[in-house]
Design a protein around this motif. Structure first.
Motif, short mmCIF file in Angstrom:
data_model
loop_
_atom_site.label_atom_id
_atom_site.label_comp_id
_atom_site.label_asym_id
_atom_site.label_seq_id
_atom_site.Cartn_x
_atom_site.Cartn_y
_atom_site.Cartn_z
N UNK A 168 -39.39 -15.57 -68.53
CA UNK A 168 -40.78 -15.98 -68.71
C UNK A 168 -41.24 -16.15 -70.15
N UNK A 169 -40.58 -15.50 -71.12
CA UNK A 169 -41.06 -15.62 -72.49
C UNK A 169 -40.92 -17.03 -73.04
N UNK A 170 -40.05 -17.84 -72.42
CA UNK A 170 -39.87 -19.20 -72.92
C UNK A 170 -41.11 -20.06 -72.69
N UNK A 171 -41.79 -19.84 -71.55
CA UNK A 171 -43.04 -20.56 -71.30
C UNK A 171 -44.15 -20.07 -72.23
N UNK A 172 -44.13 -18.80 -72.56
CA UNK A 172 -45.12 -18.28 -73.51
C UNK A 172 -44.95 -18.97 -74.86
N UNK A 173 -43.69 -19.17 -75.25
CA UNK A 173 -43.43 -19.90 -76.50
C UNK A 173 -44.03 -21.30 -76.45
N UNK A 174 -43.96 -21.94 -75.28
CA UNK A 174 -44.59 -23.26 -75.12
C UNK A 174 -46.08 -23.19 -75.43
N UNK A 175 -46.74 -22.20 -74.88
CA UNK A 175 -48.18 -22.08 -75.09
C UNK A 175 -48.54 -21.79 -76.53
N UNK B 67 -46.51 -23.20 -66.61
CA UNK B 67 -47.89 -23.48 -67.03
C UNK B 67 -48.72 -22.20 -67.11
N UNK B 68 -48.52 -21.28 -66.19
CA UNK B 68 -49.20 -19.99 -66.31
C UNK B 68 -48.71 -19.27 -67.57
N UNK B 69 -47.40 -19.30 -67.81
CA UNK B 69 -46.87 -18.69 -69.02
C UNK B 69 -47.41 -19.35 -70.28
N UNK B 70 -47.53 -20.67 -70.24
CA UNK B 70 -48.09 -21.39 -71.39
C UNK B 70 -49.55 -20.98 -71.61
N UNK B 71 -50.26 -20.72 -70.52
CA UNK B 71 -51.63 -20.23 -70.66
C UNK B 71 -51.68 -18.93 -71.43
N UNK B 72 -50.75 -18.02 -71.13
CA UNK B 72 -50.69 -16.76 -71.88
C UNK B 72 -50.33 -17.01 -73.33
N UNK B 73 -49.41 -17.93 -73.58
CA UNK B 73 -49.06 -18.27 -74.95
C UNK B 73 -50.26 -18.82 -75.72
N UNK B 74 -51.04 -19.68 -75.09
CA UNK B 74 -52.26 -20.18 -75.73
C UNK B 74 -53.19 -19.03 -76.09
N UNK B 75 -53.36 -18.09 -75.16
CA UNK B 75 -54.23 -16.96 -75.41
C UNK B 75 -53.74 -16.11 -76.59
N UNK C 41 -56.91 -16.04 -69.67
CA UNK C 41 -56.47 -17.12 -68.80
C UNK C 41 -57.22 -17.03 -67.47
N UNK C 42 -57.77 -18.15 -67.03
CA UNK C 42 -58.36 -18.28 -65.70
C UNK C 42 -57.42 -19.15 -64.87
N UNK C 43 -57.08 -18.67 -63.68
CA UNK C 43 -56.27 -19.46 -62.76
C UNK C 43 -57.16 -19.87 -61.59
N UNK C 44 -57.45 -21.15 -61.50
CA UNK C 44 -58.30 -21.64 -60.41
C UNK C 44 -57.46 -21.83 -59.16
N UNK C 45 -57.99 -21.37 -58.03
CA UNK C 45 -57.22 -21.28 -56.79
C UNK C 45 -57.96 -21.95 -55.62
N UNK C 46 -57.82 -23.26 -55.44
CA UNK C 46 -58.39 -23.91 -54.25
C UNK C 46 -57.74 -23.33 -52.99
N UNK C 47 -58.54 -22.70 -52.15
CA UNK C 47 -57.98 -21.84 -51.11
C UNK C 47 -58.58 -22.12 -49.75
#
Length: 658
Positions: free
Chosen positions: A122-129, A400-408, A448-454
């Protein structure tokens, strides 16, 4: 091993040597302590130091590095005091995680290092963010992230590299290929000849280097990082190396043929570079002995000082409080002017206001840019805010969730749209293990906010209709919001955007265009964790949320003879215990209604809490009305039978008759 000093002066070469030697000597001390029983576990990087040291020194101090277990040289090259590191390894209160996590599972903004979690990929997606934030801000920086050859089989590896490729992110993906994933050799892990060959599949540059040659690592990474700062594009670097110890010391090395140890012992990165510097007359046996003596004395002093550091003191209140980043609620009162708008438009309005207020807010999701999203919630946003901040993503929820954390982590806010809440399974690990635990582990927000159409009601079947909020309500560190009205949807989404903690924001698809209501114009907020008392009555209390609120309202409108209290929770984590207790006390009879399945749905937690804390106020057992314990069928007839609404009358009659 051939060394090419290029234009480096003697002082630079000597510095590289001391930087390489120091983590080796620290490791040798750790192995002694392990044999003495003074420490309990150690993941050795002996034999791989040149990769960590060379690459870390190639990066600017302002650039983030995301290392792994065996990268002690990254931490020492960034000048983190050994006493602080030792306190971390020993679980002392002065460690980076205050005793809450192990070894290198931590991050530090001071040193721009973001540690891994045990899931490896998972840390690789964080690097993306992180890199995306730098790209948007035009900082002209690179990000370095490590992985092992074993983790290249994980989906996170492929998702992160694909996203970086598509978005031209300045990320160096560095593979430490040491030949074994614990005990599994590389011929049982992948079929391609070299891992660097995978770069071609993503349309990026790939470089393979001798990971034991400190000069080759340093020079290659320096060149790649400098090139990347000017022309942002990712690159895949495969460093060939070998692990001279076990995966961790308890696992041993019996599965490794002795001839491999003999071969790689000749390529020892410290020994080989030391011999080269002796040949170059930059080192002498006497200077080596002096350097080692100084290091040994310093290591002994730092290690023993760390052993004297205080142990954590267990305090449940503190532990629970630290699951979340502090966020005192600052209400923004609604405007007196309002308009009749749909539920879906309230969400669009909130996102638009959030984007206007926060120029560091980035929206990410599948088809959300020009197309406007599957439900057209972000239609027109690209024209207003640009593609840098309204980003179409590949189909890769985890990245994309991981990238969200990276952005944060790198100073941005992120709102991630799951096209359907059902698809969140593909990003589950990032949510429950990265977003949820980051603040507790090392004090870093996950904004990070994750929107969830449910939800069901549209005949969409088993994979587009699930109510999956209960998967997350049991995970500390997450906030769960589930509005039932347009007014609530807008105010709570704006609060979620302001909150520095991870928020899963459930939006019922059935309500998008079927429900309208008066919504104040402009910005306002509602407090997360506060319920809404819709009706007050004396006979029974219905506690619900989401579409269940409308089922209850409809039923009560059709049965005016029933005098009921109706409580809309609005938030499920945290949830309003005070309001629930008051509703129980008001009527003594409680029906918990929700769309999710009965077994282990959120109603089970409510029921247990009421039985434990409000037992004396009850005149009847707490009852639950929920959907069937099956998957959600597509047929309208079957779906209606599945949903809790079909059992609402029966449940109310049973409760009233008790």
């Amino acid at each position: 091993m051939q060394f090419d000093r290029k234009d480096k002066n003697d002082a630079t070469l000597l510095d590289l040597y001391t930087q390489l030697l120091y983590p080796r000597m620290v490791e040798e001390k750790m192995l002694i302590l392990l044999r003495q029983g003074r420490i309990g576990k150690w993941f050795s990087g002996i034999g791989q130091e040149a990769i960590a040291v060379g690459s870390a020194l190639a990066m600017k101090e302002t650039e983030y590095i995301l290392p792994m277990h065996r990268n002690l040289g990254v931490f020492t090259a960034r000048d983190i005091p050994l006493k602080k590191l030792m306190a971390q390894w020993q679980g002392k209160i002065s460690g980076f995680t205050k005793g809450r996590d192990r070894s290198f599972h931590f991050g530090t903004q001071e040193y721009k290092i973001i540690g891994m979690i045990s899931h490896l990929g998972p840390q690789m997606a964080i690097a993306d963010g992180i890199a995306l934030a730098d790209l948007i801000a035009d900082k002209k920086q690179a990000t370095l992230v490590f992985t092992g050859e074993g983790a290249t089989s994980e989906g996170d590896f492929h998702e992160a590299i694909n996203v970086a490729s598509v978005w031209n992110l300045p990320v160096i993906f560095l593979i430490e290929n040491n030949g074994y994933g614990l005990s599994t050799p590389i011929n049982e892990q992948f079929k391609c000849k070299d891992l660097v060959d995978r770069a071609a599949g993503y349309g990026i540059e790939g470089v393979q280097i001798d990971g034991n040659n400190i000069l080759e690592v340093y020079d290659t990474l320096s060149d790649l990082a400098e090139k990347m700062r000017k022309d942002p594009k990712p690159v895949l670097v495969e460093c060939l190396t070998f692990r001279m110890r076990g995966h961790e010391e308890a696992s041993g090395t019996k599965y490794v043929p002795q001839e491999l140890f003999d071969l790689w012992a000749q390529k020892d990165p410290v020994k080989c570079f030391e011999e080269y510097l002796l040949e170059q007359r930059i080192l002498t046996p006497e200077s080596i002995a002096e350097i080692k003596a100084d290091f040994k004395a310093g290591i002994e002093q730092e290690v023993e000082a760390a052993f004297l550091e205080e142990e954590p003191v267990a305090d449940t209140a503190t532990e629970m409080q630290d699951m979340y980043a502090p966020h005192p609620y600052q209400p923004v009162e609604p405007n007196q002017q309002s308009a009749e708008i749909r539920y879906i438009d309230a969400i669009t309005d909130a996102l638009k206001i959030g984007m206007q207020k926060h120029n560091n807010l980035v929206l990410m999701g599948q088809d959300i840019a020009e197309y406007g999203g599957a439900f057209k919630i972000t239609d027109g946003f690209v024209d207003l805010f640009g593609k840098a901040r309204v980003r179409n993503t590949p189909i890769c929820e985890s990245a994309i969730v991981g990238a969200g954390l990276g952005l944060s982590i790198n100073g941005y806010k992120a709102v991630v749209e799951m096209q359907f809440a059902d698809f969140v399974t593909c990003g589950f690990n990032q949510i429950v293990n990265n977003l949820a635990k980051t603040h507790y582990r090392w004090g870093e927000k996950a904004d990070v906010v994750v929107r969830m159409p449910t939800g069901a009601g549209t005949g969409a079947g088993p994979f587009h209709s699930q109510s999956n909020e209960a998967w997350f309500t049991k995970t500390p560190g997450l906030k769960i919001v589930y509005p039932a009205f347009p007014f609530d949807a807008k105010g709570l989404l704006l609060s979620a955007i302001e909150d520095p903690n991870p928020v899963l924001f459930f939006e019922h698809k059935y309500l998008y265009r079927s429900l309208s209501g008066q919504v104040p114009i402009g910005e306002y907020t509602l407090e997360i964790g506060k319920a809404n008392l819709i009706k007050e009555g004396e006979q029974l209390s219905i506690i619900t949320y989401g579409l269940g609120v409308h089922w209850a309202l409809s039923y009560l409108d059709e049965h005016p003879e029933i005098n009921a209290t109706l409580l809309d929770l609005r938030s499920l984590q945290p949830w309003d215990k005070e309001a629930v207790a008051a509703a129980v006390k008001k009527t003594g009879r409680v029906l918990i209604l929700h769309e999710d399945t009965l077994s282990s749905g959120f109603g089970a937690e409510l029921s247990a809490w009421i039985a434990e804390h409000c037992f004396e106020q009850l005149d009847a057992p707490v009852m639950r009305c929920a959907s069937s314990d099956t998957a959600i069928p597509m047929s309208k007839v079957l779906e209606e039978s599945f949903l809790a609404k079909s059992r609402l009358k029966e449940s109310i009659d049973k409760l009233m008759a008790y």
